[in-house]
Scaffold this active site. Structure first.
Site, PDB file in Angstrom:
ATOM      1  N   GLU A   1       0.827  -1.221   0.000  1.00 27.10           N
ATOM      2  CA  GLU A   1       0.000   0.000   0.000  1.00 27.10           C
ATOM      3  C   GLU A   1       0.857   1.264   0.000  1.00 27.10           C
ATOM      4  OE1 GLU A   1      -1.480   1.895   3.388  1.00 27.10           O
ATOM      5  OE2 GLU A   1      -1.152   0.187   4.727  1.00 27.10           O
TER       6      GLU A   1
ATOM      7  N   LYS B   1      -3.117  -2.200  16.039  1.00 26.63           N
ATOM      8  CA  LYS B   1      -2.550  -1.216  16.950  1.00 26.63           C
ATOM      9  C   LYS B   1      -3.564  -0.831  18.005  1.00 26.63           C
ATOM     10  CE  LYS B   1      -0.320   1.679  14.316  1.00 26.63           C
ATOM     11  NZ  LYS B   1      -1.242   1.120  13.372  1.00 26.63           N
TER      12      LYS B   1
END
Ligand code: PSU
Ligand code: MN
Length: 305
Positions: A25, A159
Site C-alpha cells: 500500500e 494497533k
C-alpha cells in the site's frame, strides 16, 4: 479489462507467467511515516519482497490511473509531496477522474490488487474499530473490504490506537478469518502480545497458503487477516506503548481531529512522543511482514491456482 488500471510491465509479466506477486500500500508511505524514512522503507520493503522470491507491486493513484507497481520517481513523489490524497474505497473514483495524486489505504489497495489478479498484500497495520466507536461510529472501511475481496492481508496485528477487542469481534461478524503466525496471542503491532487470544494460529507460509486455497476454492469470498508478530528485538512492550497511545488520543481529542485524519495524526504524534522509537518499530515490522508475504505468495503459486 479495467481501463483505469495501469499495471507495471514487470508486474504484468510476473502475473502472466504465474510468478508470485505481492501488493503493497501507499498510505503508509504518504501518511504513515515522515520523509525520507517513508521512501527508504518503501524501497527496502520492495527489495525484501524480491529477496524472498516475489515481485513487489506498490499501488497508488497517479495521473488518472490506478497504478499497480510504481517506479522510483513515483515512490519519491508519493513520499515527498504534500497534496497526496489518502484514498479509501469511496475516494477512488473522485481521485482518478480528477487526475489527483492518491495514496491507497488497505481497503483501496486490496481492491486494486484484486482487479490486477494479485492475491497477497503486505502492510504494517490495518484500520479497524476505533476506541469510542460506540459513539463516533469510526470503523475503518478496511474491515468492510476484507469481507468481500479475495486478497489476504499480512499485518503485524492491530494497533491499540484501535479497540483491539472490538476489531476482532467485528472481523468475526464479517466472516473474516484471523490467523496469527507462530503464536496463539494476537499481536498488537508495536508489541508481540495484545492479551487477546488469536482466533486461529498457523506456523508456516505453506499452511497459510493451503488455507487460502481452500477458502477461495470454496467461493468463501473475502480476505484472511494474517497477523505476524513483530520480532522481540524490535518490539515496544504493550504497557509502555499503552501510555504513549493514551497521550496521543488525548492530544487528538484536544486538537479536534476526526475521520480520516485520525490515524495519520496518531501515528505522527506517537512517533514524536516516543522520540522516534515507534517509527523504528513500525519500519521493522513492515519489513518482517514483507518477508512472510513473499513466502506466502510463493507457496500459493506452488499449490497452483
Ligand atoms: N495503520 C498504520 N499505518 C497506516 C495505516 C494504518 O499503522 O499507515 C493506514 C492504512 O493505510 C490503513 C488506514 O488502511 O491507515 C486506515 O485508515 P482509516 O482508519 O481512516 O480507514
Ligand atoms: Mn475512520
Amino acid at each position: 479489462m479495467n481501463p483505469y488500471l495501469q499495471i507495471h510491465p514487470e508486474v504484468e509479466d510476473a502475473l502472466n507467467t504465474r510468478r508470485p506477486v505481492v501488493a503493497l500500500e501507499s498510505t503508509i508511505i504518504a501518511h504513515g511515516m515522515p520523509y525520507p524514512q517513508n521512501v527508504d522503507t518503501a524501497r527496502t520493503v520492495e527489495s525484501i519482497v524480491r529477496d524472498n522470491g516475489a515481485i513487489p507491486a506498490t499501488i497508488a493513484i497517479l495521473n488518472g490511473k490506478l497504478c499497480v507497481g510504481l517506479d522510483e520517481k513515483q515512490l519519491e513523489q508519493l513520499g515527498n509531496s504534500r497534496d497526496v490524497w489518502k484514498v479509501s474505497i469511496r475516494d477512488i473514483a473522485y481521485v482518478v477522474s480528477n487526475k489527483l495524486a492518491g495514496a491507497t489505504t488497505v481497503a483501496a489497495t486490496m481492491r486494486a490488487a484484486s482487479e490486477a489478479g494479485i492475491r497477497i498484500f503486505v502492510t504494517g497495520g490495518i484500520g479497524g474499530v476505533h476506541r469510542g466507536a460506540e459513539k463516533t461510529m469510526d470503523i475503518s472501511s478496511d474491515l468492510t473490504e476484507m469481507s468481500r475481496t479475495n486478497v489476504a492481508v499480512v499485518s503485524a496485528g492491530v494497533k491499540s490506537i484501535l479497540d483491539i477487542g472490538l476489531t476482532l469481534e467485528y472481523l468475526e461478524t464479517l466472516g473474516v478469518p484471523v490467523v496469527t503466525y507462530g503464536q496463539d496471542d494476537f499481536p498488537a503491532f508495536y508489541s508481540r502480545r495484545s492479551g487477546f487470544k488469536s482466533p486461529l494460529q498457523l506456523n508456516t507460509p505453506e499452511a497459510i497458503a493451503k488455507m487460502l486455497h481452500a477458502k477461495w476454492s470454496m467461493n468463501l469470498e473475502g480476505s484472511v487477516l494474517i497477523a505476524n508478530p513483530i520480532s522481540e528485538a524490535d518490539e515496544v512492550p504493550f504497557e509502555v506503548m499503552e501510555k504513549h497511545i493514551h497521550q496521543g488520543l488525548e492530544d487528538a481529542a484536544n486538537a479536534g481531529i476526526s475521520g480520516k485524519q485520525t490515524t495519520p495524526f496518531l501515528l505522527k504524534r506517537i512517533a514524536e512522543i516516543t522520540g522516534g522509537d515507534s517509527l523504528k518499530s513500525n519500519i521493522a515490522l513492515v519489513k518482517n511482514n514483507a518477508a512472510l508475504g513473499a513466502r506466502m505468495a510463493s507457496e500459493l503459486m506452488a499449490i497452483h491456482f
